[in-house]
Motif scaffolding. Structure first.
Motif, short mmCIF file in Angstrom:
data_model
loop_
_atom_site.label_atom_id
_atom_site.label_comp_id
_atom_site.label_asym_id
_atom_site.label_seq_id
_atom_site.Cartn_x
_atom_site.Cartn_y
_atom_site.Cartn_z
N LEU A 1 85.64 10.94 9.84
CA LEU A 1 85.58 9.93 8.79
C LEU A 1 84.22 9.96 8.10
O LEU A 1 84.13 9.85 6.87
CB LEU A 1 85.84 8.54 9.39
CG LEU A 1 87.31 8.20 9.59
CD1 LEU A 1 87.46 6.92 10.42
CD2 LEU A 1 87.98 7.99 8.23
N ARG A 2 83.22 10.13 8.90
CA ARG A 2 81.86 10.22 8.35
C ARG A 2 81.74 11.41 7.38
O ARG A 2 81.25 11.31 6.28
CB ARG A 2 80.87 10.39 9.52
CG ARG A 2 79.73 9.38 9.42
CD ARG A 2 78.70 9.46 10.52
NE ARG A 2 78.85 10.40 11.58
CZ ARG A 2 79.37 10.11 12.77
NH1 ARG A 2 79.87 8.88 13.02
NH2 ARG A 2 79.42 11.03 13.72
N TRP A 3 82.24 12.47 7.85
CA TRP A 3 82.22 13.74 7.05
C TRP A 3 82.94 13.55 5.72
O TRP A 3 82.44 13.88 4.65
CB TRP A 3 82.86 14.83 7.93
CG TRP A 3 83.00 16.17 7.27
CD1 TRP A 3 82.01 17.03 6.95
CD2 TRP A 3 84.23 16.78 6.89
NE1 TRP A 3 82.52 18.14 6.41
CE2 TRP A 3 83.91 18.03 6.35
CE3 TRP A 3 85.57 16.40 6.98
CZ2 TRP A 3 84.88 18.92 5.90
CZ3 TRP A 3 86.52 17.28 6.52
CH2 TRP A 3 86.17 18.54 5.97
N GLN A 4 84.09 12.92 5.87
CA GLN A 4 84.90 12.69 4.66
C GLN A 4 84.21 11.78 3.67
O GLN A 4 84.20 12.03 2.47
CB GLN A 4 86.25 12.08 5.08
CG GLN A 4 87.23 13.08 5.62
CD GLN A 4 88.07 13.68 4.49
OE1 GLN A 4 88.61 12.97 3.68
NE2 GLN A 4 88.14 15.01 4.48
N VAL B 1 85.95 17.53 -3.32
CA VAL B 1 87.32 17.41 -2.81
C VAL B 1 87.78 18.70 -2.15
O VAL B 1 88.94 18.84 -1.79
CB VAL B 1 88.31 17.04 -3.94
CG1 VAL B 1 88.07 15.64 -4.41
CG2 VAL B 1 88.18 18.03 -5.09
N ASP B 2 86.92 19.63 -2.03
CA ASP B 2 87.31 20.92 -1.47
C ASP B 2 86.94 20.94 0.00
O ASP B 2 85.83 21.29 0.40
CB ASP B 2 86.58 22.06 -2.21
CG ASP B 2 86.86 22.00 -3.69
OD1 ASP B 2 88.04 22.01 -4.08
OD2 ASP B 2 85.88 21.91 -4.49
N TRP B 3 87.87 20.48 0.79
CA TRP B 3 87.61 20.46 2.24
C TRP B 3 88.82 20.95 2.97
O TRP B 3 89.93 21.01 2.44
CB TRP B 3 87.17 19.08 2.70
CG TRP B 3 88.10 17.97 2.23
CD1 TRP B 3 87.96 17.22 1.11
CD2 TRP B 3 89.28 17.54 2.89
NE1 TRP B 3 88.99 16.33 0.96
CE2 TRP B 3 89.82 16.51 2.07
CE3 TRP B 3 89.92 17.88 4.06
CZ2 TRP B 3 90.99 15.84 2.42
CZ3 TRP B 3 91.09 17.20 4.40
CH2 TRP B 3 91.61 16.18 3.55
N LEU B 4 88.61 21.23 4.28
CA LEU B 4 89.68 21.73 5.13
C LEU B 4 89.36 21.34 6.56
O LEU B 4 88.20 21.40 6.99
CB LEU B 4 89.74 23.27 4.99
CG LEU B 4 90.77 24.01 5.84
CD1 LEU B 4 92.18 23.70 5.33
CD2 LEU B 4 90.53 25.51 5.76
N ASP C 1 95.85 10.61 9.26
CA ASP C 1 94.64 9.86 8.98
C ASP C 1 93.92 10.35 7.72
O ASP C 1 93.35 9.55 6.99
CB ASP C 1 93.68 10.00 10.17
CG ASP C 1 94.23 9.27 11.41
OD1 ASP C 1 95.13 8.44 11.21
OD2 ASP C 1 93.78 9.59 12.52
N PHE C 2 93.95 11.67 7.53
CA PHE C 2 93.09 12.18 6.44
C PHE C 2 93.84 12.77 5.25
O PHE C 2 93.50 12.53 4.12
CB PHE C 2 92.12 13.23 7.00
CG PHE C 2 91.19 12.66 8.05
CD1 PHE C 2 90.11 11.88 7.66
CD2 PHE C 2 91.43 12.85 9.38
CE1 PHE C 2 89.28 11.35 8.63
CE2 PHE C 2 90.59 12.30 10.34
CZ PHE C 2 89.52 11.55 9.98
#
Lengths: 169, 1274
Positions: B107-110, B119-122, B151-152
């Motif tokens: 959550l922190r990372w997000q 918005v480019d995450w994985l 959750d994500f």
């Protein structure tokens, strides 16, 4: 527009050469003469394809940055920093009635030297200059009193060339 | 932009897009190796915005640990440090653990990501069997992933991937790896597309603002370069290059607009004076120093251009297009020089040369660094431009810094050098260790004169070699010429000479006048320094005649020659021979007389037109043309004709003795000759047979084959007297024969010189060399072409005699013209022609005879009286004195006596002892005239032999005679025919007996004494013979008459005799023949079809005389002399049918009035007045040798003789005709008679037999008409 216009015979001697300003004539002669190297290279590179190709325009030929040395006070003056040479290979067939009845294929070359500071000049304009030059040259050739191989001394041709040359201010 | 300073490492070419990794670091570390390996293994298609073509791309990434600092702040457009993807790694499989720590971490990372708008995450969930085994209370494995997704990834379920057993070699593991990698690549590309697209949009927005006042090109440059970096990072070099090219074009456009007056503020920084000219730096991928200057807005135009080009160069080399680098480099250098001019930037003099020189060498070094030798050599054409450019620049630097001189540089020069070197700055660290760096080269070259020379020569030769290698000879020569200029400046003319010579040759060969003049001037300077006197003078001569030079210059060179010429000759060499071509051009030669054929000793003048090319009048001491003399003997007359033709057929000869010399086109003078082959000179050739002048062969001949087919070598010919000594041909030929003109002044332009040609000996003279002497200098033209020659002939004196009219007629005096062509003989006073007189042709001379003297050209020179003395044997004509080769004409009257006919052979001795040739007479074929060839023997003063000249005379008349009889009376008729074309009067025709006998008298029956005889008409004259005593067997008569042409004025004196002699044989009448046709008995008239009696009575008229008796064949039979006659009745007109025998032999007693009668029967075939049939009588001469043939009995005689007769008549043995005519009775006996000697038949002479019944006719009536014509009238 052009600063030097030359018509060069098949045997590479000038049929007509004129340049502005007049005092730089010698330099232009040297440049035009040297450019014949590239002309020959291009012609031989294009080779046989030339024969049936109607396009005679060889395009930008020989860019150079030239200068003139005044030996008296050793000041280098940049004259025409970049001269652009355009060349057209004259390839019209000349049918002339000679005593012996042969047909010559005149490989006459046109060279136009343009002052490169004149940036507004487009490829198309150069082409149209060549077309004009070609037409006028053809007229000269059609003159029955003109002997192929002689220097061109036609007034009409001269005035046409004058019109294409920039008048040195 | 602090990021750059913090991490300069990113500017290596090993840059990769950044991917951050968060979460379990140890887990990632364990997977990192295989991930980094497998990511670039497959390519992905990158679809791009703005319609750009999709590309296949191999992705690589730089995986770094996630830190919040890595995320770009607002406004930071640095793309290189931009993390394109954020990955969260976890291997959590425990729900508790997930809930306790992992979820929070995620959550922190997000939230951090969201905060920065990324918005480019994985999220990667790694599952492993090991972990499962350890923990028994595991939830179904999907649950963790599902939870995470829940959750994500609330709509992006694909943002979470599972990687199963990544470290194991199982198919499951493989599958999950590939799924993961695909996902990773896709996401990366999506991120690229999105982020780059956004960047580009921003960039474009920025570019659109360029017209706003605060806009800075440097800022924009940094932005677009960022994009280029990214493309480079992605190995899309093409795209990267496009970015730089766009920047380049944009900048160029601004400069051009500035030149057009549309200045931009930011350009001001580029207009600052150039302080550093250290050249291009291409060894580093990125020149950070320059980039920083640009970034700070402190870069000069050269800095910007250098940096831009270094980047382009790097990319082009990545793209393996080194040759484009050289091409662009040349363009760049030209362009920079141009732009600096355009922007009016102050540059220290020579600084740009330094910059260009260094840059050229740098580019060449860079290219050499990435290509092997073979490649370089194959692509000389691309590099040679740079080499040349560098050479030029070094040369101009050399001149600038006083390094091109014999002296050492001045202090001013040294100051300048120091200034220039200062602008180069320190040498770059990259090249400090290299011995051949451009920096070191320039430093060294500018350090001393020697070093400069070394470097300059090195460069020049390298460039020349390359030009030669690629066949650009003109360019190579231009460098050579500039080298020559260098050597001349250095005071080293020996080395300059070769280069100048080479250039000059090529210019001359190609006909470029201005270059020729310019180079020749340099050559002259060089030759003067080298003290090559002859060459220098030759070059001076060429220059003095060069229209491209100013009058002063020409005069200067002319004066050089004159000065030398007037110097006292050195003992070693006497004269200097120079080519005439430079001095003067031959224009034309004209012979006078135009035929160029004269006799020995005649005056022949040759006018030579010469165009003197010198600028001032030249005093020529002697102008001489050597002659080649060839002795051509032959008929002078014939030769004259051929020579005339030759002169007329010369290439430019117009037949009037003018020889034009072909002028090379004024354009190139001598040069054209070399470049253009001379035109073909073709002539028609006809070969005629000498006998009848029929055409045997014809063809075309090329007259100047020797010019066309000669080797076109480069060795010096007279046309290109540029170097070295003139060919040996110029050696002055000391021929004995010369055309000479002394002390002439040749004015500039056309001159005319008159030569008097020697005509001492007969033969042909050809002009070979032309040589003009001016003091010690000789101008020589070794060949004169076209060939100029003249002929001198010698002629023997000749005498001809020709009639005035077409034909000479015999018998009347006529004028003949004596023509004496004196030839080489001079008629002196007292010379005379001796004509031998002949009786048959006397010379009729009158005292007032005069002779005309004509010159060889037909001009009338004078007239003088002739004195003619005539002795018995010789007529002597004394001639007036006549110079040689003149013609003497006079007329004399001659008369040819008509010889009496028939001519008698008589050989007489002529007066001079020669046997007189009997005049031959023979019938003239055409006119039937008899001609007489009368030969005249003349002794001429010039010859010891007599000349025989034949004159042909024609006899104007033809005479015939005939004898006519009437019973015993005889008449003589003479027919005189005028066969000439002249009308005559004929007078006093007389017929006489040659041996007059008293017994005979000729009584003239002619009425007129004089009558005209027109041409081709005849006159008949008649005489009656009367005689007392028996006539002699042979009667010699002579007819004579006088004739004169009708046109003759004095008819009486003009009458000339004509004589005709003839002989008459057996004139007297021997027999008379009388025929009588009697109608059948009881009838009054003959009737057709009825036999009539024909009685022929032959009567002996006269006693044969003694002489006659001998001739007549007579036989003595029983004391009675008889002669045998044969008669024959022939009816040629088929009026009569002779019944029975038509011929027979009768014996006539030789006694007067003896008569023999023969009865025959004839039948008329037609009615009317029929002429009597012809009766012929022959002498019958039996063959003496065969007495058996003699007729013994009367009875058988008739039969036999007829057959014999038939044979005899047709003596030629035409058996066919014998048979046909052949009478019926001869067929049987014909065979046996053959071969036997036969009796002869001989006709009587005319007049011996008189036929009484000649012309008589008899009336024949038709037979009684038995036919009744019934006419019914109704």
């Amino acid at each position: 527009m052009a600063v030097c216009i030359a018509v060069i015979a098949k045997e590479n001697y000038p049929l007509y050469i004129r340049s502005v300003p007049v005092q730089n004539e010698l330099k232009f002669h040297y440049t035009v003469h040297t450019s014949l190297d590239v002309v020959e290279e291009k012609i031989s590179a294009v080779g046989k394809a030339m024969a049936d190709q109607r396009e005679l325009y060889l395009g930008l030929l020989y860019p150079t940055e030239d200068y003139k040395v005044y030996p008296s006070h050793m000041i280098i003056v940049y004259y025409t920093p970049v001269c652009i040479f355009f060349l057209l290979i004259e390839n019209i067939l000349l049918y002339r009635h000679t005593r012996y009845g042969y047909v010559t294929n005149s490989k006459v070359k046109f060279v136009i030297v343009v002052d490169s500071s004149n940036t507004s000049l487009r490829d198309n304009e150069i082409r149209s200059m060549f077309r004009k030059l070609h037409n006028s040259f053809t007229d000269v050739m059609c003159n029955p009193f003109y002997n192929p191989g002689d220097t061109i001394q036609s007034k009409a041709f001269d005035s046409m060339v004058s019109a294409m040359m920039v008048q040195a201010s | 932009m602090e990021a750059h300073e913090e991490k300069p490492i990113i500017y290596t070419m090993e840059n990769k897009p950044i991917v951050t990794c968060a979460g379990d670091q140890s887990l990632f570390t364990s997977l990192y190796t295989s991930l980094a390996q497998q990511l670039p293994r497959e390519s992905m298609e990158w679809r791009r915005s703005y319609g750009r073509a999709p590309k296949m791309i191999h992705l690589e990434a730089n995986f770094v640990q996630f830190k919040e600092e890595l995320l770009p702040k607002d406004g930071n457009r640095a793309l290189l440090t931009f993390p394109f993807l954020h990955i969260y790694w976890t291997d959590c499989c425990d729900t508790e653990m997930y809930k306790a720590s992992v979820k929070d971490d995620m959550l922190r990372w997000q939230s951090t990501l969201r905060l920065h708008g990324s918005v480019d995450w994985l999220i990667v969930v790694v599952e492993s069997e090991a972990k499962k085994k350890n923990k028994t209370n595991i939830l179904p494995r999907t649950s963790i992933v599902d939870k995470i997704r829940n959750d994500f990834c609330n709509k992006q379920s694909d943002r979470c991937v599972v990687l199963s057993d990544p470290l194991k070699e199982s198919s499951r593991s493989q599958d999950s790896w590939s799924a993961f990698l695909t996902k990773l690549r896709t996401l990366l590309l999506m991120s690229f597309t999105k982020n780059l697209g956004r960047f580009e949009d921003d960039m474009r927005t920025l570019r659109e603002k360029r017209t706003e006042p605060g806009w800075s090109f440097c800022d924009y440059f940094m932005v677009q370069e960022e994009l280029a970096f990214v493309f480079e990072m992605l190995q899309q070099f093409e795209d990267a290059l496009v970015q730089y090219d766009e920047l380049d074009a944009l900048f160029t456009q601004y400069v051009l607009n500035f030149g057009a007056g549309d200045g931009a503020n930011w350009l001001g920084s580029f207009c600052a004076p150039v302080k550093r000219w250290s050249g291009l730096l291409l060894r580093r991928p990125i020149d950070m120093e320059k980039r920083e200057l640009i970034q700070r807005g402190e870069a000069s135009l050269l800095d910007l251009r250098s940096y831009l080009f270094s980047r382009q160069c790097t990319l082009l080399i990545f793209l393996q297009r080194p040759w484009e680098v050289t091409q662009r480099a040349l363009e760049l250098l030209h362009n920079c020089v141009q732009e600096l001019r355009l922007l009016e930037v102050y540059v220290v003099q020579g600084a740009l040369d330094c910059w260009v020189f260094l840059s050229c060498l740098e580019v060449l070094h860079r290219i050499e660094g990435c290509c092997d030798r073979a490649q370089l050599e194959a692509n000389c054409s691309h590099t040679v431009g740079l080499w040349t450019y560098a050479t030029e620049k070094l040369k101009s630097l050399g001149y600038l810094c006083g390094l091109v001189a014999e002296k050492v540089p001045t202090s001013e020069d040294l100051n300048r050098t120091v200034d220039l070197l200062a602008g180069l700055g320190e040498e770059r660290p990259e090249t400090v260790n290299s011995l051949q760096s451009p920096y070191k080269k320039l430093n060294e070259a500018l350090s001393s004169v020697e070093a400069f020379e070394k470097h300059y020569l090195e460069l020049s030769h390298a460039a020349m070699e390359m030009y030669r290698a690629i066949g650009r000879m003109r360019s190579a020569r231009l460098i050579g010429k500039s080298l020559a200029e260098f050597y001349m400046k250095k005071g080293d003319p020996e080395r300059a000479e070769g280069f100048l010579d080479d250039s000059l040759r090529s210019y001359v060969a190609e006909g470029w006048r201005l270059q020729v003049t310019h180079t020749r001037k340099q050559m002259a300077e060089c030759q003067k320094l080298l003290q090559q006197t002859e060459d220098y003078l030759q070059t001076s001569a060429l220059l003095a005649g060069d229209a491209n030079l100013t009058e002063e210059e020409r005069k200067h060179f002319c004066q050089e020659i004159l000065t030398f010429a007037s110097q006292p000759p050195a003992p070693s060499d006497q004269t200097v021979a120079l080519s005439m071509a430079a001095f003067a051009q031959l224009r034309q030669m004209q012979f006078s007389p135009p035929g160029a054929v004269v006799h020995v000793g005649a005056a022949l003048q040759l006018e030579l037109r010469v165009r003197c090319l010198m600028p001032v009048a030249m005093q020529v001491e002697q102008l001489a043309a050597t002659l080649h003399f060839s002795l051509e003997q032959g008929g002078a007359r014939g030769r004259a004709g051929s020579a005339q033709r030759r002169a007329g057929h010369g290439p430019q000869g117009q037949g009037d003795g003018v020889v034009m010399f072909p002028q090379g086109s004024p354009l190139a003078g001598a040069g054209m000759g070399a470049s253009l082959p001379p035109a073909l000179e073709l002539y028609e050739m006809q070969d005629r047979s000498p006998s009848d002048s029929s055409l045997t062969s014809t063809g075309v001949v090329c007259k100047n084959m020797h010019l066309l087919l000669r080797r076109h070598d480069s060795s010096a010919s007279l046309d290109t007297p540029t170097a070295g000594a003139l060919p040996a041909a110029v050696a002055v030929d000391d021929g004995a024969q010369m055309l000479r003109a002394r002390d002439i002044t040749l004015q500039p332009g056309d001159n005319s010189i008159l030569f008097t040609a020697p005509t001492g000996e007969p033969g042909s003279y050809t002009l070979r060399q032309l040589c003009g002497s001016v003091g010690r200098v000789q101008f020589v033209q070794s060949h004169i072409y076209p060939v100029v020659q003249y002929e001198v002939y010698s002629q023997e004196p000749q005498l001809t005699i020709e009639p005035l009219s077409d034909n000479l007629l015999a018998g009347i005096p006529q004028k003949v013209t004596f023509t004496i062509a004196t030839g080489h003989y001079s008629v002196k006073k007292g010379d005379a022609l001796q004509l031998s007189n002949t009786d048959s042709m006397p010379i009729l001379h009158s005292s007032c005879c005069s002779a005309t003297v004509l010159s060889s050209t037909g001009e009338r020179m004078g007239e003088s009286a002739l004195s003619i003395q005539s002795s018995e044997k010789v007529t002597s004509i004394s001639l007036p004195p006549t110079p040689p080769y003149h013609t003497l004409e006079f007329q004399l009257e001659v008369l040819c006596h008509i010889p009496p006919t028939p001519f008698k052979p008589d050989i007489e001795r002529l007066t001079n002892g020669e046997v007189r040739h009997r005049p031959k007479s023979h019938s003239h074929v055409d006119s039937g005239m008899i001609n007489i060839d009368q030969k005249v023997s003349i002794d001429c003063p010039w010859s010891i032999y007599s000349t025989l000249i034949a004159l042909t005379f024609y006899v104007p008349f033809k005479a015939k005679h005939s004898i006519l009889s009437a019973g015993k009376r005889k008449y003589i008729q003479v027919c005189l025919q005028n066969v000439s074309d002249t009308n005559f009067h004929l007078a006093d025709p007389v017929l006489t007996e040659r041996q007059p006998t008293v017994s005979m008298e000729l009584l003239s029956l002619n009425v007129k004494t004089q009558q005209p005889v027109c041409s081709q008409q005849s006159v008949f004259c008649l005489w009656e013979m009367r005689w007392a005593k028996p006539l002699p067997l042979c009667l010699q008569c002579a007819f004579s008459a006088s004739f004169a042409p009708v046109s003759a004025s004095d008819t009486h004196t003009a009458f000339k005799p004509y004589r005709y002699e003839f002989q008459l044989d057996r004139v007297s009448t021997l027999y008379s023949l009388k025929a009588e046709i009697s109608p059948p008995s009881g009838d009054q008239h003959c009737r057709t079809g009825a036999l009539c009696g024909l009685e022929v009575s032959i009567t002996r008229q006269a006693e044969p005389s003694e002489t006659e008796g001998e001739e007549e064949e007579s036989t003595e039979i029983e004391g009675l002399r008889t002669t045998k006659l044969m008669y024959e009745v022939v009816d040629n007109s088929s009026n009569w049918a002779v019944c029975g025998k038509s011929s027979g032999v009768v014996s006539m007693p030789v006694a007067a009035s003896a008569t023999h009668r023969v009865q025959m029967e004839v039948m008329p075939l037609f009615a009317g007045h029929l002429p009597f049939p012809n009766i012929k009588v022959f002498k019958y001469l039996p063959h003496n040798a065969v007495p058996a043939i003699q007729p013994d009995t009367d009875s058988c005689l008739e039969n036999d003789t007829i057959s014999l007769l038939d044979k005899g008549l047709d003596d030629q043995g035409d058996t066919a005709s014998i048979r046909s005519r052949g009478s019926v009775h001869s067929v049987g006996s014909g065979e046996q008679q053959r071969g036997l000697p036969m009796p002869r038949l001989e006709p009587f002479s005319p007049g011996q037999v008189f036929y009484w019944s000649q012309g008589r006719q008899v009336l024949v009536l038709p037979v009684t008409d038995d036919h009744v014509m019934e006419v019914n009238v109704t």
